[in-house]
Design a protein around this motif. Structure first.
Motif, mmCIF file in Angstrom:
data_model
loop_
_atom_site.group_PDB
_atom_site.id
_atom_site.type_symbol
_atom_site.label_atom_id
_atom_site.label_comp_id
_atom_site.label_asym_id
_atom_site.label_seq_id
_atom_site.Cartn_x
_atom_site.Cartn_y
_atom_site.Cartn_z
ATOM 1 N N LYS A 1 8.459 9.233 -8.435
ATOM 2 C CA LYS A 1 7.367 9.820 -9.229
ATOM 3 C C LYS A 1 7.690 9.909 -10.736
ATOM 4 C CE LYS A 1 4.803 14.147 -9.696
ATOM 5 N NZ LYS A 1 4.602 15.517 -9.197
ATOM 6 N N TYR B 1 1.682 3.110 -3.210
ATOM 7 C CA TYR B 1 0.625 3.727 -4.030
ATOM 8 C C TYR B 1 0.802 5.228 -4.200
ATOM 9 C CZ TYR B 1 -3.913 4.758 -6.050
ATOM 10 O OH TYR B 1 -4.905 5.200 -6.881
ATOM 11 N N SER B 2 1.393 5.895 -3.177
ATOM 12 C CA SER B 2 1.592 7.345 -3.307
ATOM 13 C C SER B 2 2.498 7.663 -4.506
ATOM 14 C CB SER B 2 2.172 7.922 -2.016
ATOM 15 O OG SER B 2 3.343 7.238 -1.674
ATOM 16 N N THR B 3 3.337 6.720 -4.895
ATOM 17 C CA THR B 3 4.159 6.883 -6.106
ATOM 18 C C THR B 3 3.422 6.344 -7.334
ATOM 19 O OG1 THR B 3 6.180 6.589 -4.806
ATOM 20 C CG2 THR B 3 6.364 6.242 -7.179
ATOM 21 N N LYS C 1 -4.854 7.327 -17.322
ATOM 22 C CA LYS C 1 -6.200 7.921 -17.409
ATOM 23 C C LYS C 1 -6.227 9.006 -18.480
ATOM 24 C CE LYS C 1 -7.907 7.219 -12.753
ATOM 25 N NZ LYS C 1 -7.818 7.785 -11.409
ATOM 26 N N THR D 1 -5.382 -1.988 -11.123
ATOM 27 C CA THR D 1 -4.322 -1.774 -10.132
ATOM 28 C C THR D 1 -4.488 -2.759 -8.973
ATOM 29 O OG1 THR D 1 -4.409 0.580 -10.701
ATOM 30 C CG2 THR D 1 -3.199 0.010 -8.723
ATOM 31 N N GLN E 1 0.373 5.985 -8.057
ATOM 32 C CA GLN E 1 -0.819 6.707 -8.516
ATOM 33 C C GLN E 1 -0.501 7.607 -9.714
ATOM 34 O OE1 GLN E 1 -2.231 9.906 -6.067
ATOM 35 N NE2 GLN E 1 -0.267 10.165 -5.066
ATOM 36 N N TYR E 2 0.761 8.028 -9.832
ATOM 37 C CA TYR E 2 1.133 8.882 -10.968
ATOM 38 C C TYR E 2 1.103 8.098 -12.282
ATOM 39 C CZ TYR E 2 2.374 12.326 -7.485
ATOM 40 O OH TYR E 2 2.308 13.226 -6.440
ATOM 41 N N CYS E 3 1.362 6.826 -12.187
ATOM 42 C CA CYS E 3 1.254 5.980 -13.378
ATOM 43 C C CYS E 3 -0.214 5.884 -13.796
ATOM 44 C CB CYS E 3 1.831 4.593 -13.062
ATOM 45 S SG CYS E 3 1.829 3.485 -14.459
ATOM 46 N N GLU E 4 -1.089 5.683 -12.806
ATOM 47 C CA GLU E 4 -2.536 5.647 -13.090
ATOM 48 C C GLU E 4 -2.990 6.939 -13.760
ATOM 49 O OE1 GLU E 4 -4.568 5.108 -9.371
ATOM 50 O OE2 GLU E 4 -4.736 2.938 -9.667
ATOM 51 N N GLN E 5 -2.511 8.072 -13.218
ATOM 52 C CA GLN E 5 -2.941 9.380 -13.751
ATOM 53 C C GLN E 5 -2.603 9.513 -15.232
ATOM 54 O OE1 GLN E 5 -1.562 12.698 -11.340
ATOM 55 N NE2 GLN E 5 -2.418 11.778 -9.503
ATOM 56 N N GLN F 1 0.840 -1.203 0.000
ATOM 57 C CA GLN F 1 0.000 0.000 0.000
ATOM 58 C C GLN F 1 0.877 1.257 0.000
ATOM 59 O OE1 GLN F 1 -3.492 0.589 0.045
ATOM 60 N NE2 GLN F 1 -2.830 2.719 -0.072
#
Ligand code: RP5
Length: 164
Positions: free
Chosen positions: A123, A20-22, A31, A39, A24-28, A17
């Motif tokens: 990031k 995820y703070s890192t 998107k 994920t 999440q930038y891949c998800e962004q 978990q």
């Protein structure tokens, strides 16, 4: 042989978990580029069975690229790459003690035979992993190619000629 269009999904996995703070930038990025993704938390040492099942079923689940983020002795991307021939991009997570150098080296220094594409620590790496995954998908998907090229054009236009 032309790849089936449904094989267009990226799987983003991470060891914890806390990654995820890192990641999440891949998800962004995915998107923005309208690339389908899923994920999951999959740990090589804490949930080895989950990792095995994930990697073994990735192809039948229409995954075309796997982005795997891991920190410390980051064996997750390499282990997944050993279990599937789907391309794996490893994101070295910045670790507390060694600032991610440990993660970077354990992902990048794969012995010959099982490659893992490696991006920068943290990031920037997570963002580039998303862009890299999209460019792989773009080889067989014209819409994603268009989205990626538009994104790059926008980036180029955003660079001012003179500093303020
Ligand atoms: C690895 O251990 C994970 O990828 C994470 O980067 C690191 C630390 O995990 P936590 O102790 O924060 O859960 O498995």
């Amino acid at each position: 042989m032309k790849k089936k269009l449904k094989n267009n999904k990226v799987a983003i996995v991470m060891g914890s978990q806390s990654d995820y703070s890192t990641m999440q930038y891949c998800e962004q990025v995915l998107k923005i580029l309208k690339v389908k993704f899923e994920t999951k938390i999959v740990s090589a040492h804490r949930t080895p069975d989950r990792m095995y099942k994930f990697a073994k079923s990735a192809e039948k689940n229409n995954i075309s690229v796997i982005v795997a983020g891991a920190g410390g002795s980051a064996h997750l991307p390499g282990m997944i790459a050993a279990l599937t021939s789907i391309p794996v991009i490893g994101v070295p997570i910045e670790s507390k003690k060694l600032k991610g150098l440990d993660s970077l080296l354990s992902i990048a220094q794969m012995p010959k035979g099982i490659p893992v594409g490696t991006v920068a620590i943290g990031k920037d790496g997570a963002i580039n992993a998303g862009l890299f995954a999209a460019s792989i998908i773009a080889n067989s998907n014209n819409q994603i190619k268009k989205n990626l090229n538009n994104w790059r054009t926008k980036q180029t236009k955003s660079v001012k000629k003179k500093p303020k």
